[in-house]
Design a protein around this motif. Structure first.
Motif, short mmCIF file in Angstrom:
data_model
loop_
_atom_site.label_atom_id
_atom_site.label_comp_id
_atom_site.label_asym_id
_atom_site.label_seq_id
_atom_site.Cartn_x
_atom_site.Cartn_y
_atom_site.Cartn_z
N THR A 107 -1.31 6.93 11.14
CA THR A 107 -0.38 7.41 10.12
C THR A 107 0.57 8.44 10.70
O THR A 107 1.76 8.47 10.39
CB THR A 107 -1.15 8.03 8.93
N THR A 108 0.04 9.31 11.56
CA THR A 108 0.87 10.37 12.14
C THR A 108 1.40 9.99 13.52
O THR A 108 1.97 10.84 14.20
CB THR A 108 0.06 11.68 12.24
N ASN A 109 1.20 8.75 13.95
CA ASN A 109 1.71 8.30 15.23
C ASN A 109 3.23 8.16 15.11
O ASN A 109 3.74 7.28 14.43
CB ASN A 109 1.08 6.96 15.62
N LEU A 153 0.03 1.46 4.64
CA LEU A 153 -0.33 0.34 5.50
C LEU A 153 -1.53 0.67 6.38
O LEU A 153 -2.40 -0.17 6.60
CB LEU A 153 0.86 -0.08 6.36
N VAL A 154 -1.58 1.91 6.89
CA VAL A 154 -2.71 2.31 7.72
C VAL A 154 -4.00 2.31 6.90
O VAL A 154 -5.05 1.88 7.37
CB VAL A 154 -2.47 3.69 8.38
N GLN A 155 -3.91 2.76 5.66
CA GLN A 155 -5.09 2.72 4.79
C GLN A 155 -5.54 1.28 4.57
O GLN A 155 -6.74 0.99 4.57
CB GLN A 155 -4.79 3.40 3.45
N LEU A 156 -4.59 0.39 4.40
CA LEU A 156 -4.91 -1.03 4.24
C LEU A 156 -5.60 -1.58 5.50
O LEU A 156 -6.61 -2.28 5.40
CB LEU A 156 -3.64 -1.83 3.95
N VAL A 157 -5.06 -1.25 6.67
CA VAL A 157 -5.66 -1.70 7.93
C VAL A 157 -7.08 -1.14 8.06
O VAL A 157 -8.01 -1.86 8.46
CB VAL A 157 -4.80 -1.27 9.14
N GLU A 158 -7.26 0.12 7.71
CA GLU A 158 -8.59 0.74 7.80
C GLU A 158 -9.59 0.04 6.89
O GLU A 158 -10.72 -0.24 7.29
CB GLU A 158 -8.51 2.23 7.46
N PHE A 178 9.50 6.08 4.41
CA PHE A 178 8.89 5.37 5.54
C PHE A 178 7.49 5.92 5.82
O PHE A 178 6.56 5.16 6.11
CB PHE A 178 9.76 5.47 6.78
N ILE A 179 7.32 7.24 5.76
CA ILE A 179 6.00 7.83 5.99
C ILE A 179 5.01 7.37 4.93
O ILE A 179 3.86 7.04 5.23
CB ILE A 179 6.08 9.37 6.05
N MET A 180 5.45 7.31 3.67
CA MET A 180 4.57 6.84 2.60
C MET A 180 4.17 5.38 2.82
O MET A 180 3.00 5.01 2.63
CB MET A 180 5.25 7.02 1.24
#
Length: 196
Positions: free
Chosen positions: A111-113, A84-89, A77-79
Motif C-alpha cells: 500500500t505504501t510502496n 486493491l492491496v487489501q483484496l490481494v491480502e 489513487f492511494i485509496m
C-alpha cells in the motif's frame, strides 16, 4: 507494436522504478534477503500495479479530468491502491496461505510502496493510452521483479563475504544497491537505438 516494445523494455531496463527512479526502495531493501520472499513480493507488486493501473487510468480520464478534479489524483489513487492491496491480502490468505505467511508484514506495505503509486501517476503524466499504460505497468512490475531477484542474489553473496566491520549490515547493503543501480546505466540509449 514497436511502441509497446519500446515502452516495455524501457520500463524494465532504462526507467527501472527501483534502480533508476529509486521508488519502492523499502521492499527492495527489506524483502530481498531470500529469493522466495523477493519473488513472492515481486509477483504481488506486479499484480497490484496492473490492477491499480486498470482502475486508476479510467478514473483519471473519465471522472477526475472531465470534472476538473485532477487535484484529487493522489488521494484517490492511494485509496484505490490500498483497497486493491487489501483484496490481494484476502485472496492470498484464503488461497495461498504459505505465501501470505512468508510475506508477513511486507504485503500490507505494498500500500505504501511508492513504485505502485508512481507507475499509476506517471502513466497519466506521460500521456499514455490505456493499452500503453498497461504495458508500462507490466514492464515496471517486471523491472521491479528483476531488481528484487538480482539484489537477492547479491545479498546472498554478501552473507559469505569478509566485510570490514564498519561496512557490515546496512552500509554494505546500500553500497551493493548503488553498484547494482549503476549496472543499469549501461542500458540507457540502447532501446531507442534498437528501433531507430
Amino acid at each position: 507494436m514497436t511502441k509497446f516494445i519500446i515502452i516495455m523494455l524501457s520500463a524494465v531496463f532504462i526507467n527501472n522504478y527501483v534502480l533508476s527512479r529509486f521508488l519502492g526502495i523499502c521492499p527492495f531493501l527489506g524483502v530481498s534477503k531470500k529469493l522466495n520472499q523477493a519473488t513472492g513480493m515481486s509477483l504481488a507488486v506486479i499484480f497490484v500495479m496492473l490492477i491499480a493501473t486498470a482502475v486508476t487510468w479510467p478514473i483519471q480520464m473519465y471522472l477526475l479530468n472531465p470534472n476538473n478534479l485532477g487535484y484529487l489524483q493522489t488521494i484517490v489513487f492511494i485509496m484505490v491502491i490500498a483497497s486493491l492491496v487489501q483484496l490481494v491480502e484476502i485472496i492470498l490468505k484464503k488461497y495461498i496461505p504459505s505465501l501470505h505467511k512468508s510475506l508477513g508484514v511486507y504485503l500490507p506495505l505494498i500500500t505504501t510502496n511508492c513504485a505502485v503509486l508512481g507507475v499509476t501517476i506517471l502513466n497519466i503524466d506521460e500521456g499514455y493510452t490505456f493499452a500503453e499504460s498497461m504495458v508500462n505497468s507490466l514492464g515496471s512490475g517486471l523491472g521491479f521483479f528483476l531488481a528484487m531477484v538480482m539484489f537477492s542474489g547479491v545479498r546472498s553473496k554478501l552473507e559469505g563475504a569478509d566485510i570490514p566491520k564498519a561496512f557490515q549490515g546496512l552500509p554494505i547493503t546500500l553500497v551493493a544497491a548503488s553498484i547494482t543501480s549503476l549496472s543499469f546505466l549501461g542500458f540507457s540509449g540502447v532501446v531507442e537505438n534498437l528501433f531507430a
